[in-house]
Design a protein around this motif. Structure first.
Motif, short mmCIF file in Angstrom:
data_model
loop_
_atom_site.label_atom_id
_atom_site.label_comp_id
_atom_site.label_asym_id
_atom_site.label_seq_id
_atom_site.Cartn_x
_atom_site.Cartn_y
_atom_site.Cartn_z
N UNK A 1 -0.19 -5.44 -7.21
CA UNK A 1 -0.36 -4.38 -6.21
C UNK A 1 0.89 -4.40 -5.33
N UNK A 2 1.76 -3.41 -5.52
CA UNK A 2 3.03 -3.37 -4.81
C UNK A 2 3.46 -1.93 -4.62
N UNK A 3 3.97 -1.63 -3.44
CA UNK A 3 4.44 -0.27 -3.18
C UNK A 3 5.74 0.03 -3.92
N UNK A 4 6.34 -0.97 -4.55
CA UNK A 4 7.53 -0.71 -5.37
C UNK A 4 7.17 -0.02 -6.68
N UNK A 5 5.88 -0.01 -7.02
CA UNK A 5 5.41 0.65 -8.23
C UNK A 5 4.93 2.06 -7.91
N UNK A 6 5.01 2.94 -8.90
CA UNK A 6 4.44 4.27 -8.73
C UNK A 6 2.92 4.16 -8.66
N UNK A 7 2.30 5.02 -7.90
CA UNK A 7 0.85 4.93 -7.74
C UNK A 7 0.17 6.26 -8.07
N UNK A 8 -1.08 6.12 -8.51
CA UNK A 8 -2.00 7.24 -8.63
C UNK A 8 -3.16 6.95 -7.69
N UNK A 9 -3.36 7.79 -6.69
CA UNK A 9 -4.39 7.57 -5.68
C UNK A 9 -5.61 8.45 -5.98
N UNK B 1 0.81 -1.20 0.00
CA UNK B 1 0.00 0.00 0.00
C UNK B 1 0.85 1.27 0.00
N UNK B 2 0.32 2.38 -0.55
CA UNK B 2 1.00 3.68 -0.40
C UNK B 2 1.17 4.02 1.08
N UNK B 3 2.12 4.90 1.36
CA UNK B 3 2.51 5.16 2.75
C UNK B 3 1.35 5.58 3.64
N UNK B 4 0.53 6.50 3.17
CA UNK B 4 -0.58 6.98 4.00
C UNK B 4 -1.59 5.89 4.28
#
Length: 398
Positions: A333-341, A182-185
């Motif tokens: 689904x991995x936090x190693x990938x860039x994300x758009x939330x 998951x993203x940090x937040x």
């Protein structure tokens, strides 16, 4: 020697779905199921979900899949030790020889054990209904249970235990629980939900060794600290059970290699479920350890055992429920990938898109957003036509 038109090695949800898939095309052909488990096929997700949270969720009505309805013959508590592809037979650990016309390998995987500890009534790898029954006894006794692993099984088991009277310590290598996905937040909010429920979360730690005594289990972590509890649960994932296939000369590469029709390099031998490495039409070669794949791939394997010759075109989803939150996901689904939330309410309800190195969507996480997995699959299918700034609003939370 017993002979079956269709023989299934493995007794999980794949076996149930395959038997039902066979019956869609062949109402009469004999089906044999040989399983190391002592129970007939059952809904495995219930072991870490509904059986802990819903008192009306009964084993007979909701968990037992009643595979006997297909007319299959079961041999339980038995391991297949070899396959003779030329003779079209398998041999079991008690020396029995069983013949087949078509064989399905649904052997799943073996759970990774805690270092230095053998499975027992106090040390559980949490893979079977027997494990659930043992852990339930610990919870009913208000035991202190240490859960090792911060992924699906670990977090679900920890949540189930703490909601049923157990004292729980959860050990995860992530600096923040869920941080590998998951993203940090979102990870911070996820961890706080466990803390608020009374779970002691030990982050950034791995188990180096363990010792079982007459009174409990002591784990030594990589910082030298120790945790002593009444029982320990390993939620460390599985190793695909490929040795049987490898010994039989079948191609193996992080799973048993199969074609789009789920057949191995032997036209009489198929593989499906956790153990199968298959070509996903959207995401390429992959091996998936989740229930949606077990059910859908199992059914397709069964139909193809019975001669359908159809490709497996389903891109499976996965899901988890802990406390009052739930998430579904498709793809990587991995936090190693860039994300758009894209949040309707930050870290409570929304969609997270995971992008690969080419800024293409590789995975979609639906956080407290249900019923949108088909839309997520459409995003993956159209990834090459979608720029990152086009993603917000594409899947709505309502």
């Amino acid at each position: 020697m017993t002979d079956h038109r269709y023989l299934i090695v493995g007794g999980g949800m794949v076996a149930d779905s395959a038997a039902r898939g066979i019956r869609e095309l062949d109402p009469d052909g004999s089906i044999g199921v040989i399983s190391e488990d002592v129970d007939r096929p059952y809904a495995r997700p219930a072991l870490s979900k509904k059986l802990w949270t819903d008192p009306d969720f009964s084993w007979d009505d909701k968990v037992d899949l009643h595979t006997e309805e297909t007319g299959a013959t079961f041999v339980l508590g038995t391991r297949v030790v070899s396959i003779d592809r030329q003779a079209k037979t398998v041999t079991t650990d008690d020396g029995a020889v069983v013949g087949y016309e078509r064989l399905l390998l649904a052997t799943g995987g073996h759970p990774r054990d805690l270092p230095g500890l053998a499975p027992s009534d106090r040390v559980l790898s949490y893979r079977s209904a027997a494990d659930y029954r043992t852990l339930r006894r610990h919870a009913d006794a208000n035991a202190h249970v240490v859960v090792v692993g911060g992924s699906y099984i670990g977090t679900e088991v920890a949540a189930g235990l703490v909601q049923n009277g157990a004292r729980v310590t959860l050990v995860t290598p992530d600096d923040v629980l869920g941080g590998h996905m998951f993203p940090a937040g979102l990870a911070a909010a996820f961890q706080q939900r466990f803390v608020d429920a009374g779970v002691q979360v030990r982050t950034g730690r791995r188990v180096e060794s363990g010792e079982e005594t007459a009174d409990g289990v002591t784990l030594t972590l990589d910082d030298g600290s120790t945790i002593t509890a009444d029982a320990a649960v390993a939620g460390l994932g599985i190793e695909p059970a490929t040795q049987l296939a490898e010994d039989a000369g079948l191609a193996v590469d992080d799973g048993i290699t199969v074609s789009s029709t789920l057949v191995t390099d032997d036209p009489a031998v198929f593989a499906a479920g956790d153990v199968a490495s298959y070509p996903d039409r959207l995401l390429g070669t992959r091996r998936v350890e989740h229930v949606d794949n077990a059910q859908q791939q199992g059914r397709q394997a069964g139909r193809n055992l019975a001669g359908a010759g159809e490709t497996y075109d389903h891109t499976p989803m996965f899901y988890s429920n802990v406390f009052d939150l739930g998430y579904e996901a498709v793809g990587v689904v991995s936090s190693s990938l860039r994300t758009v939330e894209d949040w309707a309410e930050p870290n409570v309800t929304g969609v997270v898109y995971h992008l690969d190195d080419d800024d293409l969507v590789a995975g979609v996480l639906l956080w407290n957003v249900s019923g949108k997995t088909d839309e997520a699959r459409k995003v993956l299918a159209e990834a090459h036509a979608l720029t990152p700034d086009a993603l917000p609003g594409l899947i709505t939370a309502d």
